[in-house]
Design an enzyme around this catalytic site. Structure first.
Site, short mmCIF file in Angstrom:
data_model
loop_
_atom_site.label_atom_id
_atom_site.label_comp_id
_atom_site.label_asym_id
_atom_site.label_seq_id
_atom_site.Cartn_x
_atom_site.Cartn_y
_atom_site.Cartn_z
N LYS A 119 -7.52 15.86 11.40
CA LYS A 119 -5.47 15.51 12.75
C LYS A 119 -4.92 15.14 11.42
CE LYS A 119 -9.11 13.57 16.61
NZ LYS A 119 -10.28 12.85 15.55
N LYS A 149 -20.37 22.76 0.58
CA LYS A 149 -21.67 24.23 -0.22
C LYS A 149 -21.40 25.04 0.18
CE LYS A 149 -25.98 21.57 0.86
NZ LYS A 149 -25.93 20.48 0.57
N GLU A 152 -20.43 19.78 -9.01
CA GLU A 152 -21.77 19.06 -8.87
C GLU A 152 -22.84 18.56 -7.68
OE1 GLU A 152 -24.33 18.54 -10.51
OE2 GLU A 152 -23.41 17.96 -12.39
N ALA A 170 -26.66 15.47 -5.07
CA ALA A 170 -25.59 14.87 -5.13
C ALA A 170 -25.06 13.98 -5.74
CB ALA A 170 -26.05 13.42 -3.83
N LEU A 200 -26.82 13.70 -9.03
CA LEU A 200 -27.13 14.23 -10.39
C LEU A 200 -27.00 14.93 -10.88
CD1 LEU A 200 -30.90 14.13 -8.44
CD2 LEU A 200 -29.60 11.75 -9.71
N GLU A 225 -28.88 16.20 8.67
CA GLU A 225 -28.09 16.73 9.32
C GLU A 225 -28.18 15.77 10.98
OE1 GLU A 225 -25.43 18.52 7.59
OE2 GLU A 225 -27.08 18.31 5.89
N LYS A 238 -29.27 25.46 -2.14
CA LYS A 238 -29.19 24.72 -3.47
C LYS A 238 -29.92 25.41 -4.49
CE LYS A 238 -29.40 20.15 -1.33
NZ LYS A 238 -29.75 19.31 -0.77
#
Ligand code: ADP
Ligand code: ASP
Ligand code: MG
Length: 814
Positions: free
Chosen positions: A507, A578, A605, A610, A612, A666, A681
């Site tokens: 917004k 992603k 990354e 996450a 790692l 999700e 991934k």
């Protein structure tokens, strides 16, 4: 001893500043005879010129400007001379009446010649010198106002008159045979041999002081201004700029010619001829050391002494295959410009390219291009030469230093810093003496260019990173608080100056060029402007800062579509989102190439595991020449949570429901359970290994039934999970019977990728994988049997934020 001091307009712009001037004069007059040259008060000269131009245009607003000037001076008198100001008031009334008559004349006859302009601008210094004299008298200093128009004799080149030193020196030496305790003189003003008012050029009060100092052969000349010396760059544009301790006359000359306004360039010559050192001092901070200009600067002075900028430059380019064949080409060109009194600031010629480029002041641009097209009319008609190309809105930036020639790579460093920061260089010049390397760039890039160069040549150790974040949900908030917590550490330990300059949600957006106060970012954002994707990019472009980083913490496809534009502007992109990296291969590879071509970073990354260091590990292996033969991984924290909690006594449906409630999946759990997220991934990892594949190329061995997959809503999906409970129990029973655990595994072998549910036996590293943990095993030529294993929490706001933070640090290390 006789001392010559000059106080600039900035030192006189308010009664407060004038009090500082008085303190200095009181101090100096205790043991010396003082000659004090003053400029006009503040920006009076600009105002006088404005008034003249308005009158010329028959615009009655000239009277408003006149009244402003008048009021400003009378106000000073009231502030500084509380009593007995009749005499000075009478003087001012008289002068202002003359000034008004002059302006009325300009208004009536519609003419403002350079000669009249000099008459007009002389008022500023004449008036200020009288005020300062009176103020000094009030404080008990025996003072006299000396009219420098009677001493400094010039030719009749109005607005930029040339000094007749024979006459001038004689006048000065004669007059100051027995100087008073304090003599106050107007700077800038002079008279021609014919007795007309002339002036020495804008900023010319410095020059007046130097002429006096040289004629009287004093020990030193002091220029008092509003900054503590000549800085490594204009302090108004480069916050980190520092005063330079010592400079040679040549360096000071180059710096002032190329834009260091603090010293008027002609000032240096009389002082140099008489070998008089020049001090630049700060009226408001008289104890500051300032800058000393002398013959031999201290050896400690760096190889690059300063960086300057000169604005309002126009570039004229002449090109043509016939240039070499045109007889006396350069002679004709420069003679024509010289006869029109056009000053050439910058020249580059590349004979192999048959072109010549000259930089001049923008005000001369049209005239110059007309002159050039005229003198080469014949050659242009014969197509030996193309008509001149004129470009405006340019600036020159210059590196200056006596010792640059003794150090290799200075220009390499200069142009690589400019290139890295996407500053387009239009032309380059480097004199054989190598005291100055200059480049012509767009005016809009000046601030960024100066700061980039300053960082490279003077701040070697600190790097400025400017971060812009879009998406300030859970992860974004954690990132902001991590940055806030680490800012001091980064500055002190890693020499990274990290500031967040912009934040946005769907917004609103909010920006602060000086860095957002991270304690109050939320309320600032709530009151920010309406958000738009283009608006966010435009603002970052407008700031035009070096080392700008855009961070996407949304899951929006529209935001991902903007990456290319960011990279094309040399703005690095850090994606938590992603979508871009798992989109069509062409798009992914285009973004990677843009990052390389535009010297920006494109990092993601957190797309896998996450925080790692999975992609980093992979990149390092590939960069060091290893080849990945296989990757095996558990990459879904959500699926791991589901299968870790699924037991013979629980129901698959309930476990998924719990995971959804806890935020481990999700909102639509199908994205996780269908394996699409894991496929994305492994796709990203495969691409980072160098495989040109798309999502369709990944075999997804779904464990959900057709019934589950074909549902239209999340609700329907959950009810099919209930219906299919016996099937899920059968999967679990089979695993238990084989002493195994169920894990959703991603595999890449020789470029073939697949994802699916596997029964993992007890001795396998995946068997004991807790909670939301991820694990990745890299097999490579160098690690054929014992893989590199990266394992740890693969989801959660804090670890994801820390993954983004590592990407930021990675940008700074680039
Ligand atoms: P004065 O009124 O004292 O003559 P000027 O305005 O002419 O002062 O010159 C001082 C100003 O010059 C500073 O306030 C600063 O903005 C500008 N400047 C530009 N480049 C430099 C530099 N390299 N070092 C110091 N000041 C600079
Ligand atoms: N007042 C003149 C100017 O503004 C001269 C000076 O300030 O040095 O150009
Ligand atoms: Mg000045």
């Amino acid at each position: 001893m006789v001392k010559v001091l000059k106080f600039g307009g900035s030192s006189l712009k308010s009664s407060k500043n004038i009090k500082y001037v008085l303190d200095i004069l009181e101090q100096y007059t205790l043991n010396n005879k003082v000659i004090c040259v003053v400029s006009a008060v503040g920006d009076t000269t600009d105002q006088l010129i404005d008034a003249g131009k308005l009158a010329l245009k028959k615009n009655e607003a000239y009277l408003d400007t006149f009244n402003d000037i008048k009021k400003k001076h009378f106000d000073l008198v009231v502030d500084l001379i509380p009593q007995d100001h009749d005499e000075i008031n009478l003087f001012l009334t008289n002068k202002f009446s003359n000034l008004k008559t002059l302006l009325e004349g300009i208004y009536l006859i519609n003419e403002l010649t350079p000669k009249t302009l000099d008459k007009l601008t002389s008022f500023g210094e004449i008036i200020s010198s009288h005020i300062i004299t009176e103020v000094a008298k009030i404080s008990g200093i025996e003072s006299v106002c000396v009219n420098s128009q009677e001493l400094i004799v010039t030719n009749s080149k109005f607005t930029n008159a040339e000094v007749n030193y024979d006459l001038t020196n004689k006048n000065i030496q004669g007059y100051f045979n027995t100087p008073q305790q304090l003599s106050v003189l107007p700077g800038f003003v002079s008279k021609s041999q014919q007795g007309e008012n002339t002036t020495l050029g804008r900023g010319g009060s410095d020059f007046t002081a130097s002429i006096l100092a040289a004629a009287l052969k004093v020990k030193q000349l002091e220029i008092w201004t509003d900054v503590s010396g000549i800085y490594t760059a204009n302090p108004k544009l480069v916050k980190q700029a520092q005063p330079i301790d010592t400079l040679s006359y040549q360096e000071a000359m180059e710096l002032s010619h190329f834009g260091a306004k603090v010293l008027y360039p002609p000032t240096i010559l009389p002082a140099l001829d008489a070998e008089i050192p020049i001090y630049i001092k700060n009226t408001l901070h008289p104890k500051d050391q300032g800058t000393l200009i002398k013959l031999q600067p201290d050896a400690s002075s760096g190889r690059v002494s300063g960086i300057t900028n000169l604005d309002h430059i126009a570039l004229l380019s002449l090109e043509g295959n016939g240039i070499i064949g045109i007889p006396g080409f350069s002679k004709r060109l420069f003679e024509a410009l010289a006869s029109a009194e056009i000053n050439v600031i910058f020249i580059t010629q590349a004979s192999s390219e048959h072109s010549i480029c000259i930089g001049i002041s923008e005000t001369d641009a049209e005239l110059a291009s007309e002159i050039i097209d005229n003198i080469f009319e014949y050659e242009i008609a014969k197509r030996k030469l193309k008509p001149v190309i004129l470009e405006k809105n340019l600036s020159i930036i210059a590196l200056v230093g006596d010792n640059m020639k003794n150090h290799q790579g200075t220009s390499g460093k200069m142009f690589s810093a400019l290139g890295k920061n996407n500053v387009n260089v239009r032309a380059i010049a480097q004199g054989a003496s190598e005291k100055n390397i200059s480049a012509v760039i767009s005016k809009t890039d000046v601030k960024k260019a100066l700061n980039s160069l300053h960082e490279v040549f003077f701040e070697v150790n600190t790097k400025q990173l400017n971060v812009f974040i879009t998406g300030v949900g859970n992860v974004g908030q954690r990132l902001l608080s991590q940055i806030q917590q680490q800012q001091e550490f980064l500055k002190n330990e890693l020499r990274i100056n990290l500031r967040v300059m912009g934040v946005s949600n769907s917004k609103r957006m909010f920006f602060d060029e000086n860095g957002i106060d991270l304690q109050h970012w939320q309320s600032n954002l709530n009151n920010g402007q309406t958000a738009s994707l283009d608006g966010f990019l435009d603002k970052i472009k407008q700031f035009n800062k070096r080392n700008s980083i855009f961070i996407d913490i949304t899951a929006s496809e529209d935001v991902a579509k903007m990456y290319a534009q960011y990279l094309k502007n040399s703005i690095s992109v850090i994606a938590c989102n992603k979508i871009a990296c798992s989109s069509d291969y062409k798009n992914y590879s285009q973004l990677k190439s843009l990052a390389i071509n535009y010297n920006a970073s494109f990092l993601f990354e957190t797309n896998v595991g996450a925080g790692l260091p999975i992609i980093e590990t992979l990149n390092n292996l590939v960069a060091s020449g290893d080849k990945i033969t296989s990757i095996q991984a558990v990459l879904s924290g959500s699926l791991n949570f589901v299968f870790n909690n699924f037991t013979t006594s629980s129901k698959f449906h309930d476990v998924v429901k719990d995971a959804q409630k806890e935020g481990f999946t999700e909102p639509d759990p199908r994205i996780d359970l269908s394996g699409v997220d894991v496929a994305r991934k492994i796709l990203i990892l495969a691409r980072e290994c160098g495989y040109k594949i798309n999502l369709e190329d990944i075999k997804n061995e779904a464990f959900l039934t057709n019934k589950n997959l074909k549902t239209d809503s999340v609700e329907d999906f959950f009810s099919t999970l209930k219906e299919e409970e016996p099937y899920f129990q059968s999967l679990l029973h089979s695993a238990l019977k084989n002493d195994s655990q169920l894990k959703y595994v991603a595999e890449l072998t020789n470029g073939n990728a697949k994802v699916g549910l596997r029964e993992i036996p007890k001795d396998h590293p995946f068997y004991n994988l807790d909670g939301k943990d991820n694990i990745v095993m890299f097999y490579s030529y160098r690690y054929p049997k014992q893989p590199i294993i990266v394992k740890g929490a693969g989801a959660g706001a804090d670890v994801t934020a820390s993954g983004l933070f590592s990407d930021i640090i990675r940008v700074s290390n680039k």
